[in-house]
Scaffold this active site. Structure first.
Site, PDB file in Angstrom:
ATOM      1  N   HIS A  83       0.825  -1.209   0.000  1.00 25.31           N
ATOM      2  CA  HIS A  83       0.000   0.000   0.000  1.00 25.31           C
ATOM      3  C   HIS A  83       0.862   1.262   0.000  1.00 25.31           C
ATOM      4  O   HIS A  83       1.920   1.315   0.630  1.00 25.31           O
ATOM      5  CB  HIS A  83      -0.916   0.011   1.223  1.00 25.31           C
ATOM      6  CG  HIS A  83      -1.969  -1.046   1.184  1.00 25.31           C
ATOM      7  ND1 HIS A  83      -3.168  -0.874   0.525  1.00 25.31           N
ATOM      8  CD2 HIS A  83      -2.004  -2.296   1.720  1.00 25.31           C
ATOM      9  CE1 HIS A  83      -3.898  -1.972   0.659  1.00 25.31           C
ATOM     10  NE2 HIS A  83      -3.212  -2.848   1.373  1.00 25.31           N
ATOM     11  N   LYS A 115     -17.413  -0.529   0.743  1.00 24.65           N
ATOM     12  CA  LYS A 115     -16.019  -0.312   0.369  1.00 24.65           C
ATOM     13  C   LYS A 115     -15.645  -0.948  -0.961  1.00 24.65           C
ATOM     14  O   LYS A 115     -14.747  -0.471  -1.657  1.00 24.65           O
ATOM     15  CB  LYS A 115     -15.109  -0.859   1.468  1.00 24.65           C
ATOM     16  CG  LYS A 115     -13.647  -0.489   1.285  1.00 24.65           C
ATOM     17  CD  LYS A 115     -12.827  -0.934   2.477  1.00 24.65           C
ATOM     18  CE  LYS A 115     -11.375  -0.503   2.313  1.00 24.65           C
ATOM     19  NZ  LYS A 115     -10.534  -0.933   3.441  1.00 24.65           N
ATOM     20  N   ARG A 123      -7.717 -11.336   9.067  1.00 28.53           N
ATOM     21  CA  ARG A 123      -6.973 -10.162   9.516  1.00 28.53           C
ATOM     22  C   ARG A 123      -7.159 -10.007  11.023  1.00 28.53           C
ATOM     23  O   ARG A 123      -8.242 -10.250  11.554  1.00 28.53           O
ATOM     24  CB  ARG A 123      -7.486  -8.909   8.792  1.00 28.53           C
ATOM     25  CG  ARG A 123      -7.029  -8.812   7.355  1.00 28.53           C
ATOM     26  CD  ARG A 123      -7.944  -7.925   6.529  1.00 28.53           C
ATOM     27  NE  ARG A 123      -9.103  -8.682   6.048  1.00 28.53           N
ATOM     28  CZ  ARG A 123     -10.089  -8.153   5.325  1.00 28.53           C
ATOM     29  NH1 ARG A 123     -10.074  -6.876   5.016  1.00 28.53           N
ATOM     30  NH2 ARG A 123     -11.088  -8.905   4.914  1.00 28.53           N
TER      31      ARG A 123
END
Length: 478
Positions: free
Chosen positions: A49, A249, A310
């Site tokens: 990222h 999202k 996660r």
């Protein structure tokens, strides 16, 4: 008595181990699975990222940008796959355009370089398969993609060659605070350490709560993915994110460093810390949402689906600190996205904390480079022919889909922290990751594992534990 024990051999634990090996330290990594990279680190988007997403001023934002800047040099030093292909956050509705501006301003504040908003005409030139609804996008040239397996394995191998010990199939069952450190109870006996680093992923709360009354909660957040064949790998050129809007999202669409296309993930909070099963609803969500940003995704070319967890902490922030109530105990918890990107910087931060606790001295013999498994496809035809003359195993193709040779599998088995299972070989060489998903090469890979490790075929597993492939023979049933 160890100076440091690290609990967990994912990217955070491996990065911490590698950075600590720069010092004169007796260190050990305890891992409950049979190999490194068996948790969150093996099942993710493989994205580096840029750093515009995390809240400005957060540790997450700081380490994201630092880790991004470290990745290219780390890939060169440790010989793993990394490409700075860039990323795009796509806005598909004019009313949501202010969201792009907000991300741009946040990214600039976080220190992300080269960010800019591009309009549809430029976007279509960059991505011909972008959605017809796309109106603009945030372009981040520093975004990238990486091989998460080999990032993790490379850091662990380098730590090992610099003296860090690794204990696999070793599950922590309890921790006692002692006057001079900690006594760690495991299924393989007790270990003592002056300092403990908690890098246990989704189990970091359980490890933390063994020594602290200030309880921590980690929620497993499942993400479902689809992986497409290499014939679909050129469908997009960048990592494509959806700008969060009124429909949620969205999911990403991205090439991988190995030439595939990956689509996902979902974000579903669950209770089971081992709940990596995919669901029909989750995969349907991936399929539906990817079409919002990229058109004509060739989903008939999906070769596998998978899910990863996660380690979501309630405050959505990395927790990297020494506990006041347990001096010498260092949390490395809540490492969710962008944890993979941040891992090199996380390792540096953890090592700095431990160095301060133990007053460590530099290791003059530290070696900061490592050579990965040789890939004959990267050689010229002359070089490859010469290699096969010297080592005929490199002329014997085991995995037809990925063109992996016996020589590569032998290397994967016999190198530091070598493979001991089918998945261990797969993560190091890609044997079994292709179109047939190990349908052809598994028996031959098992034969090599059996021969090289002096193990019976019945002992070979897919991923350690009870995941045995052979459970009997036909003749026994007659």
């Amino acid at each position: 008595m160890y100076d440091v024990i690290i609990i967990g051999a994912g990217v955070s634990g491996a990065a911490s181990a590698r950075e600590l090996s720069r010092y004169q330290v007796k260190a050990c990594v305890l891992e409950k699975e049979e190999d490194v990279c068996c948790g969150t680190s093996k099942a993710n988007s493989a994205i580096v990222h840029a750093g515009y997403d995390a809240a400005s001023g957060s540790l997450m934002a700081k380490l994201n940008v630092q880790g991004n800047k470290m990745m290219a040099k780390l890939a060169e030093d440790l010989d793993f796959e990394f490409m700075q292909a860039g990323s795009l956050v796509v806005c598909t509705e004019e009313e949501n355009r202010p969201g792009l501006q907000m991300l741009l301003e946040r990214g600039i504040k976080n220190g992300v370089e080269g960010l800019r908003i591009i309009e549809r005409d430029e976007l279509v030139k960059m991505e011909p398969n972008i959605s017809d609804e796309a109106v603009a996008a945030l372009y981040a040239p520093t975004g990238g993609i990486v091989c998460p397996f080999n990032l993790n394995i490379a850091m662990a191998e380098n730590a090992c060659t610099n003296g860090v010990e690794f204990k696999f199939n070793t599950q922590v069952e309890g921790i006692e605070k002692k006057e001079d450190g900690f006594l760690i109870h495991t299924n393989k006996g007790d270990f003592e350490a002056r300092c403990v680093v908690n890098a246990a992923g989704v189990y970091a709360d359980q490890i933390h709560n063994m020594v602290s009354d200030r309880k921590l909660t980690i929620t497993p957040r499942r993400g479902d993915y689809c992986l497409l064949d290499k014939t679909a790998g050129k469908h997009v050129n960048h990592t494509i994110f959806a700008l969060p809007g009124k429909y949620g999202k969205g999911v990403l669409v991205s090439p991988t460093v190995h030439g595939n296309l990956i689509v996902g993930p979902t974000a579903i909070d669950i209770e089971d810390k081992e709940g990596t099963n995919t669901t029909r609803a989750g995969l349907d969500e991936v399929i539906t949402k990817c079409a919002k940003t990229v058109k004509n995704v060739p989903l008939r070319q999906v070769i596998t689906s998978f899910a990863g967890l996660r380690a979501h902490e309630d405050g959505h922030e990395f927790i990297i600190e020494e506990l006041k109530e347990a001096p010498g105990f260092v949390d490395c918890a809540g490492i969710e996205s962008p944890g993979l990107t941040s891992s090199p910087a996380i390792g540096c931060m953890v090592a700095d904390i431990v160095k301060g606790i133990l007053d460590l001295k530099e290791n003059p013999d530290f070696v900061g480079t490592r050579k990965g498994v040789l890939n004959p496809e990267k050689l010229s035809m002359e070089e490859r022919n010469e290699l096969i003359k010297k080592q005929p195993a490199y002329g014997n193709i085991i995995c037809r889909c990925e063109m992996v040779t016996e020589g590569e599998i032998l290397d994967a088995i016999h190198r530091p922290l070598g493979a001991r299972s089918l998945d261990g070989v797969k993560r190091r060489t890609r044997a079994g990751m292709g179109r047939c998903q190990a349908g052809f090469c598994s028996p031959r890979t098992m034969e090599i594992l059996s021969r090289e490790l002096s193990m019976d075929m019945e002992e070979i597993t897919k991923c350690g534990g009870d995941s045995k492939i052979v459970v009997g023979t036909n003749k026994d049933r007659i």
